[in-house]
Design a protein around this motif. Structure first.
Motif, PDB file in Angstrom:
ATOM      1  N   LYS A 112       9.625  -7.081  32.812  1.00  0.00           N
ATOM      2  CA  LYS A 112       9.530  -5.679  33.197  1.00  0.00           C
ATOM      3  C   LYS A 112       9.901  -5.570  34.674  1.00  0.00           C
ATOM      4  O   LYS A 112       9.379  -6.311  35.499  1.00  0.00           O
ATOM      5  CB  LYS A 112       8.102  -5.176  32.974  1.00  0.00           C
ATOM      6  CG  LYS A 112       7.873  -3.745  33.386  1.00  0.00           C
ATOM      7  CD  LYS A 112       6.465  -3.292  33.037  1.00  0.00           C
ATOM      8  CE  LYS A 112       5.505  -3.667  34.114  1.00  0.00           C
ATOM      9  NZ  LYS A 112       4.177  -3.052  33.979  1.00  0.00           N
ATOM     10  N   VAL A 113      10.850  -4.682  34.977  1.00  0.00           N
ATOM     11  CA  VAL A 113      11.281  -4.464  36.353  1.00  0.00           C
ATOM     12  C   VAL A 113      11.274  -2.969  36.646  1.00  0.00           C
ATOM     13  O   VAL A 113      11.336  -2.148  35.740  1.00  0.00           O
ATOM     14  CB  VAL A 113      12.692  -5.037  36.627  1.00  0.00           C
ATOM     15  CG1 VAL A 113      12.730  -6.523  36.409  1.00  0.00           C
ATOM     16  CG2 VAL A 113      13.733  -4.358  35.795  1.00  0.00           C
ATOM     17  N   SER A 114      11.229  -2.652  37.913  1.00  0.00           N
ATOM     18  CA  SER A 114      11.313  -1.264  38.328  1.00  0.00           C
ATOM     19  C   SER A 114      12.705  -0.729  38.018  1.00  0.00           C
ATOM     20  O   SER A 114      13.702  -1.427  38.168  1.00  0.00           O
ATOM     21  CB  SER A 114      11.035  -1.157  39.830  1.00  0.00           C
ATOM     22  OG  SER A 114      11.339   0.122  40.301  1.00  0.00           O
ATOM     23  N   GLN A 115      12.767   0.515  37.587  1.00  0.00           N
ATOM     24  CA  GLN A 115      14.051   1.149  37.260  1.00  0.00           C
ATOM     25  C   GLN A 115      14.990   1.114  38.474  1.00  0.00           C
ATOM     26  O   GLN A 115      16.198   0.942  38.322  1.00  0.00           O
ATOM     27  CB  GLN A 115      13.792   2.586  36.813  1.00  0.00           C
ATOM     28  CG  GLN A 115      15.009   3.347  36.382  1.00  0.00           C
ATOM     29  CD  GLN A 115      15.531   2.895  35.052  1.00  0.00           C
ATOM     30  OE1 GLN A 115      16.275   1.936  34.999  1.00  0.00           O
ATOM     31  NE2 GLN A 115      15.169   3.566  33.997  1.00  0.00           N
ATOM     32  N   LYS A 116      14.438   1.220  39.662  1.00  0.00           N
ATOM     33  CA  LYS A 116      15.251   1.215  40.886  1.00  0.00           C
ATOM     34  C   LYS A 116      15.892  -0.136  41.152  1.00  0.00           C
ATOM     35  O   LYS A 116      16.926  -0.225  41.794  1.00  0.00           O
ATOM     36  CB  LYS A 116      14.386   1.601  42.087  1.00  0.00           C
ATOM     37  CG  LYS A 116      13.859   2.997  42.020  1.00  0.00           C
ATOM     38  CD  LYS A 116      12.924   3.269  43.172  1.00  0.00           C
ATOM     39  CE  LYS A 116      12.277   4.626  43.022  1.00  0.00           C
ATOM     40  NZ  LYS A 116      11.264   4.875  44.043  1.00  0.00           N
ATOM     41  N   GLU A 117      15.271  -1.206  40.662  1.00  0.00           N
ATOM     42  CA  GLU A 117      15.754  -2.565  40.928  1.00  0.00           C
ATOM     43  C   GLU A 117      16.538  -3.161  39.762  1.00  0.00           C
ATOM     44  O   GLU A 117      16.936  -4.320  39.810  1.00  0.00           O
ATOM     45  CB  GLU A 117      14.562  -3.480  41.243  1.00  0.00           C
ATOM     46  CG  GLU A 117      13.702  -3.016  42.383  1.00  0.00           C
ATOM     47  CD  GLU A 117      14.394  -3.074  43.727  1.00  0.00           C
ATOM     48  OE1 GLU A 117      15.458  -3.711  43.829  1.00  0.00           O
ATOM     49  OE2 GLU A 117      13.874  -2.485  44.674  1.00  0.00           O
ATOM     50  N   LEU A 118      16.794  -2.378  38.734  1.00  0.00           N
ATOM     51  CA  LEU A 118      17.416  -2.904  37.521  1.00  0.00           C
ATOM     52  C   LEU A 118      18.777  -3.549  37.783  1.00  0.00           C
ATOM     53  O   LEU A 118      19.043  -4.673  37.356  1.00  0.00           O
ATOM     54  CB  LEU A 118      17.559  -1.796  36.465  1.00  0.00           C
ATOM     55  CG  LEU A 118      18.293  -2.196  35.188  1.00  0.00           C
ATOM     56  CD1 LEU A 118      17.524  -3.271  34.442  1.00  0.00           C
ATOM     57  CD2 LEU A 118      18.531  -0.980  34.317  1.00  0.00           C
ATOM     58  N   VAL A 119      19.640  -2.876  38.493  1.00  0.00           N
ATOM     59  CA  VAL A 119      20.992  -3.393  38.728  1.00  0.00           C
ATOM     60  C   VAL A 119      20.943  -4.682  39.556  1.00  0.00           C
ATOM     61  O   VAL A 119      21.655  -5.639  39.265  1.00  0.00           O
ATOM     62  CB  VAL A 119      21.867  -2.325  39.418  1.00  0.00           C
ATOM     63  CG1 VAL A 119      23.216  -2.892  39.811  1.00  0.00           C
ATOM     64  CG2 VAL A 119      22.033  -1.124  38.506  1.00  0.00           C
ATOM     65  N   THR A 120      20.074  -4.711  40.531  1.00  0.00           N
ATOM     66  CA  THR A 120      19.942  -5.899  41.380  1.00  0.00           C
ATOM     67  C   THR A 120      19.470  -7.096  40.561  1.00  0.00           C
ATOM     68  O   THR A 120      20.041  -8.187  40.647  1.00  0.00           O
ATOM     69  CB  THR A 120      18.946  -5.619  42.523  1.00  0.00           C
ATOM     70  OG1 THR A 120      19.379  -4.477  43.242  1.00  0.00           O
ATOM     71  CG2 THR A 120      18.836  -6.803  43.454  1.00  0.00           C
ATOM     72  N   VAL A 121      18.444  -6.902  39.750  1.00  0.00           N
ATOM     73  CA  VAL A 121      17.904  -7.991  38.936  1.00  0.00           C
ATOM     74  C   VAL A 121      18.921  -8.444  37.899  1.00  0.00           C
ATOM     75  O   VAL A 121      19.151  -9.644  37.722  1.00  0.00           O
ATOM     76  CB  VAL A 121      16.584  -7.553  38.260  1.00  0.00           C
ATOM     77  CG1 VAL A 121      16.113  -8.591  37.258  1.00  0.00           C
ATOM     78  CG2 VAL A 121      15.513  -7.298  39.309  1.00  0.00           C
TER      79      VAL A 121
END
Length: 127
Positions: free
Chosen positions: A80-89
């Protein structure tokens, strides 16, 4: 004149946008080309942290990621990741390679969704 009077009284429709969900869930698989890796949950967690740090430095390593589930037999896990960090992850995981028992391994993103239940079962597979 009646047609113009009704046109003036009709209010324009507003488009409302729904806010993004706060979290995004990813289904990941650790794989190797000619080798079935034996990856533990600790190795999986460390690989994610290494991927973020090697791609984006200390800023990437500070991203909060929750490992929700890990299956040692299939090497498939859910995070589970923050929506804001999705592209980075997603970028860091896709570019990262690591070694298990001397064999190169990668992390493949099998799916992503704002709803965890949609990743739990794939209706398109026959398994």
């Amino acid at each position: 004149m009646a047609a113009t009077a009704t046109a003036e009284t009709v209010k324009p429709r507003r488009i409302t946008r729904l806010p993004l969900k706060e979290w995004e869930y990813l289904k990941l698989k650790v794989w190797s080309e000619n080798f079935i890796p034996n990856v533990t949950e600790v190795t999986f967690r460390m690989s994610i942290q290494q991927a973020l740090q090697s791609s984006f430095g200390l800023a990437g390593a500070s991203i909060v990621i929750d490992v929700l589930d890990w299956d040692d037999k299939t090497n498939i896990g859910f995070i589970k990741v923050s929506q804001k960090e999705l592209v980075t992850v997603w970028t860091a995981l896709t570019l990262h390679q690591f070694r298990v028992s001397g064999h190169a391994c990668s992390i493949e993103v099998l799916g992503a969704s704002a709803s965890l239940i949609s990743l739990a079962d794939d209706s398109r597979s026959l398994n």
